[in-house]
Design an enzyme around this catalytic site. Structure first.
Site, short mmCIF file in Angstrom:
data_model
loop_
_atom_site.label_atom_id
_atom_site.label_comp_id
_atom_site.label_asym_id
_atom_site.label_seq_id
_atom_site.Cartn_x
_atom_site.Cartn_y
_atom_site.Cartn_z
N GLU A 233 0.88 -1.16 0.00
CA GLU A 233 0.00 0.00 0.00
C GLU A 233 0.91 1.21 0.00
OE1 GLU A 233 -1.53 3.20 0.86
OE2 GLU A 233 -1.99 2.47 2.87
N CYS A 267 -2.54 9.12 3.09
CA CYS A 267 -2.30 8.55 1.76
C CYS A 267 -3.51 8.67 0.86
CB CYS A 267 -1.86 7.08 1.88
SG CYS A 267 -3.03 6.02 2.74
#
Length: 494
Positions: A233, A267
């Site tokens: 990720e 993010c």
């Protein structure tokens, strides 16, 4: 003398805690202890694991304030924001433990007409020991998205938290030890880059990583030495699309939160906004109004840059945008302090500038005027990242969301997908691959095991050297009946 890792308060610079740095030998020992525990963890079954994880959930919930204080001290984020991420992590823990049996347990699947004499079964079995390398921006919520799903699936976990938030990781491991004293179901190891490398090379069965794309590539390369699969990720450059028919105040309020909350260190935060020409001026006015009262600083809504080096990245993106013809509606180069950065809204920024193409990871956002939503979709999909995104539109939200190249999209909200435990979380492109959360997140930490069991003799024994012309003819006849019907294929001309 054993090397020590110091955890520093990013606001004051004070030492929050010290932790021994783990080397390859100590990590190997941690993995070995975890592996020795996995047979018991598997043997107690889904219901047993659910009970243990429920007890752990209770410990975390009752001590939320204590954990939030550790998060605050190590990241600088306000207590309220720390509590929010802890609460979301608790909800994910409950969902993973409660749904693992249904998602992963053995079930019968259709064997098909050709294999009708077989009972076909499918189940998902734990891998063994999962390594997790976590980030510092959401030091509870993000790594727990891997940890709790791996545990619920029947694995043990060795967790390396960020070197900026080791105390948070140790708190999580210690809290589970209160439920299972002297066990190594969740082991925390500490250090910087070499510690992460050693974990990648240890005898683990999978590694889940959250961090930058550049570091993710290094993690992949190291894990590939031993064919260890990975979940990556990585970063994002999420876009928000604003259509002409929206409630501008509501869209701007959500955009401000998506761009500036957690000091922009998210993010899946909003870093680019594409606004329909007909409402551009009105939206910009509302966004400026929403951001005007948001302040970074001690006692403010925004904390500091947790990682000091990120200050220079944010500054360079703002300066590049301004040098290339962009304009700061609020904030700008002067908004960047030594550790705190005030919200910054940039307009008229070229699409090839750093503020558009690279992850900024700070409280800045670009706002771009587009002639229609087709142009907005094209620009949003033009980058190398594909993590999350958002669309504000009363009539076209679902349609526009389907057209975005991203792993997740919120319609008329921002980042909502992260809070839904049943939805998978992950991206495409330079944002990585694999999924945490949801059914996909549970399956990510398992391997698929398929079995067949003959329940009666086959009408045609096709897997025998005694097969003759009669069986071959019958087989061909059956295939023709099942699959040989001609149909017209619709082409472009149709």
């Amino acid at each position: 003398m054993t090397e020590k890792l110091e955890s520093l308060n990013p606001i004051t610079g004070d030492v929050v805690g010290t932790y021994p740095i783990d080397d390859a030998d100590s990590i190997a020992a941690a993995v070995q202890r975890a592996r020795a525990l996995t047979p018991w963890w598997v043997s107690i079954g889904y219901d047993g694991r659910k009970e243990v994880l429920a007890q752990w959930r209770g410990v975390i919930t009752r001590r939320m304030a204590q954990l939030a204080q550790v998060v605050h001290e190590e990241t600088g984020k306000p207590h309220a924001d720390a509590t929010l991420e802890i609460g979301l992590a608790i909800d994910h823990l409950a969902w993973a433990a409660g749904h693992a049996k249904k998602v992963l347990g053995r079930r019968t699947v259709n064997a098909g007409l050709l294999m009708a004499n077989q009972v076909a079964e499918l189940e998902y079995k734990p891998l063994g020991v999962v390594g997790v390398i976590g980030p510092w921006n959401y030091p509870v919520f993000t790594p727990m998205g891997s940890i709790v799903y791996a545990l619920a699936a029947g694995n043990a976990v060795v967790f390396k938290p960020s070197e900026h938030t080791p105390g948070v990781g140790q708190w999580l491991a210690d809290s589970l030890s209160e439920v299972l004293p002297d066990q190594s179901l969740l082991t925390c190891v500490h250090g910087i880059g070499p510690t992460g490398t050693a974990l990648c090379r240890a005898d683990i069965d999978k590694l889940a990583f959250t961090g930058s794309a550049a570091t993710g590539k290094k993690v992949m390369a190291t894990c590939a030495e031993n064919l260890i699969p990975v979940v990556i990720e990585a970063g994002g450059k999420d876009a928000l699309l604003v259509d002409q028919d929206v409630d501008l105040a509501a869209a701007a309020d959500a955009a401000a939160w998506g761009a500036f909350s957690n000091a922009g260190q998210t993010c899946v935060g909003v870093e680019r906004i594409y606004v329909h020409d007909k409402v551009y001026d009105g939206f910009l006015t509302e966004l400026t109004k929403a951001a005007d009262g948001v302040r970074a600083g001690v006692g403010g809504q925004l904390g500091p840059m947790t990682m000091e080096s990120q200050v220079g990245v944010v500054r360079s993106h703002i300066e590049d945008a301004l040098a290339r013809g962009g304009r700061a509606v609020i904030g700008g180069a002067d908004a960047v302090g030594d550790r705190f950065i005030q919200p910054t809204i940039l307009v008229d920024v070229p699409e090839d500038s750093l503020a558009i193409t690279e992850e900024t990871f700070g409280p800045t956002v670009t706002v771009t005027r587009v002639k229609d939503m087709d142009e907005a979709v094209e620009l949003a999909n033009g980058g190398k990242y594909g993590l999350g995104g958002a669309v504000f539109s009363k009539t076209r939200g679902a349609e526009l969301a389907q057209r975005l190249r991203s792993g997740m999209t919120s319609v008329n909200s921002v980042i909502a997908f992260a809070g839904v435990p049943s939805l998978p979380f992950g991206g495409v492109g330079d944002s990585g691959f694999g999924r945490i959360h949801g059914e996909d997140g549970l399956k990510e930490f398992t391997y698929t095991h398929a079995t067949t069991r003959q329940r009666m003799k086959p009408l045609m024994n096709l897997t025998s050297f005694t097969r003759g012309q009669k069986e071959d003819t019958a087989f061909a006849t059956l295939l023709t009946a099942l699959h040989g019907r001609a149909s017209r294929v619709r082409g472009i001309a149709d």
